[in-house]
Design an enzyme around this catalytic site. Structure first.
Site, short mmCIF file in Angstrom:
data_model
loop_
_atom_site.label_atom_id
_atom_site.label_comp_id
_atom_site.label_asym_id
_atom_site.label_seq_id
_atom_site.Cartn_x
_atom_site.Cartn_y
_atom_site.Cartn_z
N ASP A 1 0.82 -1.21 0.00
CA ASP A 1 0.00 0.00 0.00
C ASP A 1 0.85 1.26 0.00
O ASP A 1 0.47 2.27 -0.61
CB ASP A 1 -0.93 0.01 1.21
CG ASP A 1 -2.16 -0.86 0.99
OD1 ASP A 1 -2.09 -1.77 0.15
OD2 ASP A 1 -3.18 -0.63 1.65
N CYS B 1 1.30 -8.03 4.78
CA CYS B 1 0.77 -6.67 4.63
C CYS B 1 -0.74 -6.65 4.45
O CYS B 1 -1.41 -7.67 4.49
CB CYS B 1 1.50 -5.97 3.50
SG CYS B 1 3.23 -5.61 3.91
N ASP B 2 -1.24 -5.45 4.19
CA ASP B 2 -2.63 -5.10 4.44
C ASP B 2 -3.68 -6.06 3.89
O ASP B 2 -4.57 -6.48 4.62
CB ASP B 2 -2.91 -3.70 3.89
CG ASP B 2 -2.15 -2.62 4.63
OD1 ASP B 2 -1.13 -2.95 5.26
OD2 ASP B 2 -2.55 -1.46 4.56
N LYS B 3 -3.63 -6.40 2.62
CA LYS B 3 -4.73 -7.17 2.03
C LYS B 3 -4.47 -8.67 2.05
O LYS B 3 -5.40 -9.46 1.86
CB LYS B 3 -4.99 -6.71 0.58
CG LYS B 3 -5.24 -5.22 0.44
CD LYS B 3 -6.25 -4.71 1.43
CE LYS B 3 -6.28 -3.20 1.51
NZ LYS B 3 -5.03 -2.57 1.94
N CYS C 1 4.90 -2.29 8.32
CA CYS C 1 5.24 -1.00 8.92
C CYS C 1 4.86 -0.94 10.39
O CYS C 1 3.80 -1.41 10.79
CB CYS C 1 4.59 0.12 8.12
SG CYS C 1 5.22 0.21 6.43
N GLU D 1 -6.95 4.48 -0.27
CA GLU D 1 -6.58 5.08 1.01
C GLU D 1 -6.15 6.53 0.80
O GLU D 1 -5.52 6.86 -0.20
CB GLU D 1 -5.44 4.31 1.67
CG GLU D 1 -5.85 2.96 2.21
CD GLU D 1 -4.76 2.25 2.96
OE1 GLU D 1 -5.08 1.29 3.68
OE2 GLU D 1 -3.58 2.65 2.84
N SER E 1 -5.39 4.75 5.57
CA SER E 1 -4.34 3.90 6.11
C SER E 1 -4.45 3.89 7.62
O SER E 1 -4.88 4.86 8.24
CB SER E 1 -2.97 4.44 5.70
OG SER E 1 -1.94 3.86 6.48
#
Length: 571
Positions: free
Chosen positions: A94, A135-137, A203, A456, A482
């Site tokens: 992202d 990570c995010d997804k 992160c 985002e 985010s």
């Protein structure tokens, strides 16, 4: 698909799986020939086949190191008597997709991840799965696949990135705004960008990836430490080995996601979400998981749980601590213990260790001693949880805000609308200083279908914060934020502008009321005037891009329903 049908499908799949490579069955000879071609032995073919779902790639720091994690998982499976077989999924970063059209592909990648795992697991008839997201997804996409497949499985993430001297990726985003405002030199920004992200991992704040990896522990589908043990630690490798062994125990006990991912588990995840102060994206992904499991998900339930769950942690961006500090303070299980001891967590729910939470909590640390990283239940950062859902004429089906990251003076706020159709239209005005204290920046046509892809808005929120306006300017969007966002940033507004939501009819200078404690979001305009606007200017048509995004836009649901595609169509 109802429960009885799902059980019948699972039984049929189990029978096919057990017969797929039987050494005494001549018709399986072609399959065995292909297995021999890969170097597998006859002995390995007789053992349970465990799919190791790896999201390794060289396009994101959260995934660059996952070969080592996968190797450790496979060692654990092998030691426990299974045959591991690794395959990969995609993984969008992202941070690298932020601020341009590439971000339109981030949320839609969640559906591709779930679908690709389904394809591989069904086609290859694995007996069990170990998921390695980061990570995010990748985390919610794999959770959705786990729910859909209902095979014994466990999760082990790549772990969080370290923070050095309290900096992180969000520090860099906000520093861009500081440079624009003349508060930081370009030379200082250049030095910061080389040190803020010191190595591999997701992160380092309580951003979306770490939020979801922590919630995997609360859901019971990952072992303790999954969300917090640093990516670079030997503990992360040991955890991966333990997860490989754990999935074999789950397989022997026939413990499937249908026993782990229950309604009680989803409620537990929301409670831990509130206590930790997780990303607003966690609500979007838990709604999608609930949809996959066949459970109703109502944003009003978010407020019910938030009102009854204190916020015990203020990790970046809401505070100075990072995920490594939470780990040293006892991790997610220390938070779970505090909640369970006060009746705010169902400790009877099952875990990936094959036992209830109640059996795992005795002996868990109660925090870091001074109570700064994990506050005591009776002395929290706030009496209510880290997230709130807002409702009103601007968000008839809801919107979401990270309440724990909002300045006290902004919890109740009335401001003047500054309206922009898309992120690109807003950034020049923000950077040029044309946004003033008391403004409400409205960025619309960024929803799941209207964007499409529900981008985002970290660039505009970071610019606002970097220019010192996060305590005096709010931002509303039908897009999302985010987990690194702080300030009065309200997203997921449903219905979205492209679906005819009132957001499409807001004009510059309109007064907007934000009352987070009362869960209200209102356009302060006469109903007759609103009706005139709706009649005079219909919402802009949805974008019709080519390729995957075009197909996605046609079937994606609204944000309050998880922005899911397929079954049920667009809502």
């Amino acid at each position: 698909m109802d429960a009885m049908t799902m059980d019948a499908v699972t039984m049929d799949m189990d029978t096919e799986r057990k017969n797929a490579l039987r050494l005494d069955e001549p018709s399986n000879a072609p399959k065995r020939a292909l297995m021999y071609a890969m170097g597998y032995t006859a002995g390995q073919m007789t053992k349970p086949l465990v799919g190791v779902v790896n999201s390794f790639g060289e396009a994101a720091p959260g995934h660059i190191h996952l070969r080592a994690v996968a190797r450790a998982v496979k060692d654990g499976v092998l030691a426990a008597g299974g045959t591991p077989m690794e395959f990969n999924t995609i993984a969008v970063c992202d941070g690298l997709a932020m601020g341009h059209g590439g971000m339109r592909y981030s949320l839609p990648s969640r559906e591709l991840i779930a679908d690709s795992v389904e394809c591989m697991a069904r086609a290859h008839r694995f007996d069990a799965l170990v998921f390695i997201p980061s990570c995010d997804k990748t985390v919610p996409g794999m959770l959705m696949a786990a729910a859909r497949l209902n095979l014994p499985c466990a999760f082990v993430s790549g772990g969080p990135m370290l923070s050095v001297d309290g900096t992180d990726l969000n520090t860099v985003f906000e520093a861009v705004g500081a440079v624009r405002a003349g508060a930081l030199s370009p030379e200082a920004l250049s030095e910061l960008e080389k040190t803020a992200c010191p190595g591999c991992g997701s992160c380092s704040g309580m951003f979306t990836a770490n939020s979801m990896n922590c919630l995997c522990e609360a859901l019971g589908i990952a072992l303790p430490g999954n969300g917090t043990a640093p990516a670079v630690s030997a503990e992360r490798i040991r955890l991966a080995k333990d997860t490989g062994a754990a999935v074999m125990a789950l397989l022997r006990g026939d413990v499937r996601p249908s026993r782990l991912l229950t309604g009680a588990a989803l409620a537990n995840a929301l409670r831990v979400d509130m206590a930790l102060g997780c990303s607003t994206n966690s609500v979007l992904h838990l709604a999608a998981l609930a949809h996959e499991l066949g459970f109703a998900f109502d944003l009003a339930r978010v407020n019910e749980i938030s009102d009854a769950t204190p916020n015990l942690c203020r990790l970046a961006p809401a505070g100075a601590h990072h995920v490594q500090d939470l780990h040293r303070a006892g991790g997610v299980y220390a938070v779970i213990k505090a909640l369970a001891e006060n009746g705010a967590f169902d400790a009877g729910a099952l875990t990936a260790a094959g036992v209830p939470f109640a059996d795992t909590l005795p002996g868990r640390g109660g925090g870091n001693g001074d109570g700064t990283v994990i506050r005591p239940f009776g002395a929290p950062y706030s009496a209510t949880g880290g997230l709130s859902a807002l409702f009103g004429n601007l968000a008839e089906r809801g919107a979401v805000v990270k309440r724990s990251a909002v300045a006290a003076d902004m919890l109740r706020f009335t401001g003047n609308a500054r309206v922009f159709d898309g992120e690109e239209a807003a950034l020049p005005d923000i950077f040029a200083g044309r946004i003033s204290p008391g403004d409400v920046v409205v960025i619309r046509y960024e929803g799941p279908a209207g964007g499409p892809g529900m981008r985002e808005m970290l660039s505009p929120t970071s610019a606002i914060a970097g220019m010192g306006l996060d305590a005096s300017v709010a931002l509303l969007t039908d897009g999302r934020f985010s987990g690194a966002t702080r300030g009065a940033a309200i997203g997921h507004i449903s219905p979205e502008a492209a679906a005819g939501g009132l957001l499409a009819y807001v004009r510059d200078g309109d007064r907007i009321l934000i009352d987070i404690p009362a869960h209200r979001l209102e356009l302060l305009a006469d109903p007759a005037e609103i009706a005139r606007r709706r009649e005079a200017a219909p919402a802009k048509p949805r974008r019709a891009p080519a390729g995957y995004l075009g197909r996605y836009a046609k079937t994606v649901s609204s944000a309050d329903r998880g922005a899911v595609v397929g079954r049920g169509g667009r809502a």
